[in-house]
Design a protein around this motif. Structure first.
Motif, PDB file in Angstrom:
ATOM      1  N   PRO A 256       0.964 -22.292  -8.307  1.00 32.32           N
ATOM      2  CA  PRO A 256       0.440 -23.666  -8.339  1.00 32.32           C
ATOM      3  C   PRO A 256      -1.057 -23.727  -8.669  1.00 32.32           C
ATOM      4  CG  PRO A 256       1.916 -23.422  -6.480  1.00 32.32           C
ATOM      5  CD  PRO A 256       1.719 -22.050  -7.074  1.00 32.32           C
ATOM      6  N   ASN A 257      -1.831 -22.790  -8.178  1.00 34.21           N
ATOM      7  CA  ASN A 257      -3.264 -22.769  -8.505  1.00 34.21           C
ATOM      8  C   ASN A 257      -3.499 -22.504  -9.989  1.00 34.21           C
ATOM      9  OD1 ASN A 257      -4.207 -23.353  -5.934  1.00 34.21           O
ATOM     10  ND2 ASN A 257      -4.338 -21.216  -5.341  1.00 34.21           N
ATOM     11  N   ILE A 258      -2.742 -21.571 -10.560  1.00 33.38           N
ATOM     12  CA  ILE A 258      -2.867 -21.268 -11.990  1.00 33.38           C
ATOM     13  C   ILE A 258      -2.468 -22.485 -12.818  1.00 33.38           C
ATOM     14  CG2 ILE A 258      -1.932 -19.864 -13.885  1.00 33.38           C
ATOM     15  CD1 ILE A 258      -3.912 -18.378 -12.123  1.00 33.38           C
ATOM     16  N   ALA A 259      -1.374 -23.137 -12.440  1.00 28.43           N
ATOM     17  CA  ALA A 259      -0.925 -24.324 -13.174  1.00 28.43           C
ATOM     18  C   ALA A 259      -1.980 -25.423 -13.135  1.00 28.43           C
ATOM     19  CB  ALA A 259       0.396 -24.830 -12.602  1.00 28.43           C
ATOM     20  N   THR A 260      -2.623 -25.588 -12.000  1.00 25.76           N
ATOM     21  CA  THR A 260      -3.661 -26.607 -11.878  1.00 25.76           C
ATOM     22  C   THR A 260      -4.865 -26.260 -12.743  1.00 25.76           C
ATOM     23  OG1 THR A 260      -2.925 -27.158  -9.658  1.00 25.76           O
ATOM     24  CG2 THR A 260      -5.151 -27.801 -10.230  1.00 25.76           C
ATOM     25  N   GLN A 261      -5.260 -25.001 -12.778  1.00 23.93           N
ATOM     26  CA  GLN A 261      -6.385 -24.593 -13.620  1.00 23.93           C
ATOM     27  C   GLN A 261      -6.068 -24.805 -15.098  1.00 23.93           C
ATOM     28  OE1 GLN A 261      -7.527 -20.579 -12.629  1.00 23.93           O
ATOM     29  NE2 GLN A 261      -7.797 -21.089 -10.480  1.00 23.93           N
ATOM     30  N   ALA A 262      -4.831 -24.533 -15.486  1.00 24.71           N
ATOM     31  CA  ALA A 262      -4.429 -24.727 -16.874  1.00 24.71           C
ATOM     32  C   ALA A 262      -4.405 -26.206 -17.236  1.00 24.71           C
ATOM     33  CB  ALA A 262      -3.062 -24.101 -17.114  1.00 24.71           C
ATOM     34  N   LEU A 263      -4.175 -27.057 -16.265  1.00 20.02           N
ATOM     35  CA  LEU A 263      -4.095 -28.494 -16.497  1.00 20.02           C
ATOM     36  C   LEU A 263      -5.458 -29.132 -16.703  1.00 20.02           C
ATOM     37  CD1 LEU A 263      -2.203 -31.036 -16.421  1.00 20.02           C
ATOM     38  CD2 LEU A 263      -2.777 -31.165 -14.000  1.00 20.02           C
ATOM     39  N   LEU A 264      -6.504 -28.554 -16.151  1.00 19.20           N
ATOM     40  CA  LEU A 264      -7.831 -29.164 -16.179  1.00 19.20           C
ATOM     41  C   LEU A 264      -8.310 -29.550 -17.579  1.00 19.20           C
ATOM     42  CD1 LEU A 264     -10.163 -30.103 -14.434  1.00 19.20           C
ATOM     43  CD2 LEU A 264     -11.128 -27.808 -14.607  1.00 19.20           C
ATOM     44  N   PRO A 265      -8.172 -28.699 -18.603  1.00 25.16           N
ATOM     45  CA  PRO A 265      -8.611 -29.124 -19.941  1.00 25.16           C
ATOM     46  C   PRO A 265      -7.845 -30.348 -20.459  1.00 25.16           C
ATOM     47  CG  PRO A 265      -8.286 -26.753 -19.884  1.00 25.16           C
ATOM     48  CD  PRO A 265      -7.761 -27.290 -18.592  1.00 25.16           C
ATOM     49  N   THR A 266      -6.567 -30.419 -20.158  1.00 28.79           N
ATOM     50  CA  THR A 266      -5.763 -31.568 -20.597  1.00 28.79           C
ATOM     51  C   THR A 266      -6.253 -32.842 -19.925  1.00 28.79           C
ATOM     52  OG1 THR A 266      -3.859 -30.115 -20.876  1.00 28.79           O
ATOM     53  CG2 THR A 266      -3.415 -32.476 -20.765  1.00 28.79           C
ATOM     54  N   LEU A 267      -6.479 -32.773 -18.615  1.00 33.25           N
ATOM     55  CA  LEU A 267      -6.976 -33.948 -17.895  1.00 33.25           C
ATOM     56  C   LEU A 267      -8.362 -34.346 -18.385  1.00 33.25           C
ATOM     57  CD1 LEU A 267      -5.814 -33.173 -14.248  1.00 33.25           C
ATOM     58  CD2 LEU A 267      -4.813 -34.797 -15.866  1.00 33.25           C
ATOM     59  N   THR A 268      -9.190 -33.365 -18.689  1.00 33.27           N
ATOM     60  CA  THR A 268     -10.527 -33.651 -19.204  1.00 33.27           C
ATOM     61  C   THR A 268     -10.438 -34.382 -20.535  1.00 33.27           C
ATOM     62  OG1 THR A 268     -11.367 -31.675 -18.095  1.00 33.27           O
ATOM     63  CG2 THR A 268     -12.726 -32.596 -19.855  1.00 33.27           C
ATOM     64  N   GLU A 269      -9.531 -33.939 -21.393  1.00 31.81           N
ATOM     65  CA  GLU A 269      -9.362 -34.605 -22.694  1.00 31.81           C
ATOM     66  C   GLU A 269      -8.868 -36.032 -22.516  1.00 31.81           C
ATOM     67  OE1 GLU A 269      -6.970 -34.168 -26.928  1.00 31.81           O
ATOM     68  OE2 GLU A 269      -6.665 -32.678 -25.349  1.00 31.81           O
ATOM     69  N   PHE A 270      -7.864 -36.238 -21.664  1.00 34.01           N
ATOM     70  CA  PHE A 270      -7.363 -37.596 -21.428  1.00 34.01           C
ATOM     71  C   PHE A 270      -8.460 -38.492 -20.871  1.00 34.01           C
ATOM     72  CE2 PHE A 270      -2.742 -35.970 -20.756  1.00 34.01           C
ATOM     73  CZ  PHE A 270      -2.575 -35.875 -22.121  1.00 34.01           C
ATOM     74  N   ASN A 271      -9.276 -37.947 -19.998  1.00 39.16           N
ATOM     75  CA  ASN A 271     -10.368 -38.721 -19.416  1.00 39.16           C
ATOM     76  C   ASN A 271     -11.405 -39.077 -20.483  1.00 39.16           C
ATOM     77  OD1 ASN A 271     -11.753 -39.887 -17.125  1.00 39.16           O
ATOM     78  ND2 ASN A 271     -13.199 -38.202 -17.318  1.00 39.16           N
ATOM     79  N   ALA A 272     -11.752 -38.110 -21.338  1.00 39.85           N
ATOM     80  CA  ALA A 272     -12.734 -38.348 -22.392  1.00 39.85           C
ATOM     81  C   ALA A 272     -12.236 -39.382 -23.396  1.00 39.85           C
ATOM     82  CB  ALA A 272     -13.073 -37.040 -23.109  1.00 39.85           C
ATOM     83  N   LEU A 273     -10.920 -39.382 -23.658  1.00 37.19           N
ATOM     84  CA  LEU A 273     -10.336 -40.344 -24.609  1.00 37.19           C
ATOM     85  C   LEU A 273     -10.004 -41.686 -23.956  1.00 37.19           C
ATOM     86  CD1 LEU A 273      -7.929 -37.893 -26.497  1.00 37.19           C
ATOM     87  CD2 LEU A 273     -10.136 -38.782 -27.286  1.00 37.19           C
ATOM     88  N   LYS A 274     -10.336 -41.806 -22.678  1.00 30.89           N
ATOM     89  CA  LYS A 274     -10.078 -43.039 -21.906  1.00 30.89           C
ATOM     90  C   LYS A 274      -8.588 -43.390 -21.877  1.00 30.89           C
ATOM     91  CE  LYS A 274     -14.582 -44.212 -21.567  1.00 30.89           C
ATOM     92  NZ  LYS A 274     -15.261 -43.157 -20.926  1.00 30.89           N
ATOM     93  N   GLU A 275      -7.726 -42.363 -21.831  1.00 32.13           N
ATOM     94  CA  GLU A 275      -6.280 -42.555 -21.752  1.00 32.13           C
ATOM     95  C   GLU A 275      -5.857 -42.425 -20.292  1.00 32.13           C
ATOM     96  OE1 GLU A 275      -4.133 -40.167 -24.530  1.00 32.13           O
ATOM     97  OE2 GLU A 275      -5.515 -40.629 -26.161  1.00 32.13           O
ATOM     98  N   LYS A 276      -6.159 -43.476 -19.535  1.00 28.45           N
ATOM     99  CA  LYS A 276      -5.937 -43.441 -18.092  1.00 28.45           C
ATOM    100  C   LYS A 276      -4.458 -43.280 -17.744  1.00 28.45           C
ATOM    101  CE  LYS A 276      -6.896 -45.778 -13.794  1.00 28.45           C
ATOM    102  NZ  LYS A 276      -7.468 -46.914 -13.109  1.00 28.45           N
ATOM    103  N   ALA A 277      -3.579 -43.960 -18.453  1.00 27.86           N
ATOM    104  CA  ALA A 277      -2.143 -43.884 -18.144  1.00 27.86           C
ATOM    105  C   ALA A 277      -1.627 -42.457 -18.313  1.00 27.86           C
ATOM    106  CB  ALA A 277      -1.360 -44.844 -19.029  1.00 27.86           C
TER     107      ALA A 277
END
Length: 186
Positions: free
Chosen positions: A114-135
């Motif tokens: 679960p920790n590895i999966a969360t670390q791998a997810l961080l770049p994706t969440l960062t991109e969605f946040n930067a693109l203002k894709e809240k949903a």
């Protein structure tokens, strides 16, 4: 990391605890220098410009993210060390510390994926946040949390059922730590 091992071992051998601390610090300095050189050469190789005179523009990140994270890590580490010292000074304390640390090793292995999966997810969440894709951000975060919780719960339940055998794997006398392991997994 491997380069720091000789400093640590040699320091401990030659100077006891003080030598081990100095060896650890020397190894950390070596690690810093090697990483710094590697980063410098990679920046140069890829033509990435760096300017240290503009670092102060990033102070809000340092103040709002890095400082709280560092303080949290330091506080948690100090509390864990203090609790270990208190436990170790009790009657039969060293054996209790060994049981607790063995149970923590199993707990860490349950939380590893679960920790590895969360670390791998961080770049994706960062991109969605930067693109203002809240949903998409919220949906991805929710699915990741659900998958991680399900995986951790299933793994923790399996480890709880196997706790007597898991603790016995650490050696004779560790069977008494089954309840400790189950509590940590809970």
């Amino acid at each position: 990391g491997l380069g720091s091992i000789p400093f640590f071992v040699l320091g401990a051998y030659c100077g006891g605890l003080t030598g081990a601390i100095l060896g650890f610090a020397s190894g950390a300095l070596l690690n810093y220098l090697i990483n710094g050189c590697f980063i410098y050469f990679q920046l140069k190789k890829h033509g990435i410009r760096y300017r240290f005179d503009e670092f102060w523009q990033e102070r809000s990140i340092l103040w709002n993210f890095c400082l709280p994270q560092t303080l949290t890590s330091v506080t948690t580490g100090m509390a864990g060390t203090l609790a270990t010292v208190v436990l170790a000074t009790q009657e039969n304390g060293i054996a209790e510390v060994a049981i607790f640390e063995s149970a923590r090793q199993i707990q860490t292995s349950v939380l590893y994926l679960p920790n590895i999966a969360t670390q791998a997810l961080l770049p994706t969440l960062t991109e969605f946040n930067a693109l203002k894709e809240k949903a998409r951000y919220v949906k991805t975060l929710k699915y990741n949390a659900l998958i991680n919780v399900l995986f951790a719960v299933v793994t923790a339940l399996a480890a709880s059922v196997l706790a007597p055998w898991a603790m016995r794997a650490f050696g004779e006398g560790f069977e008494s730590g089954v309840s400790t392991l189950v509590l940590l997994l809970g």
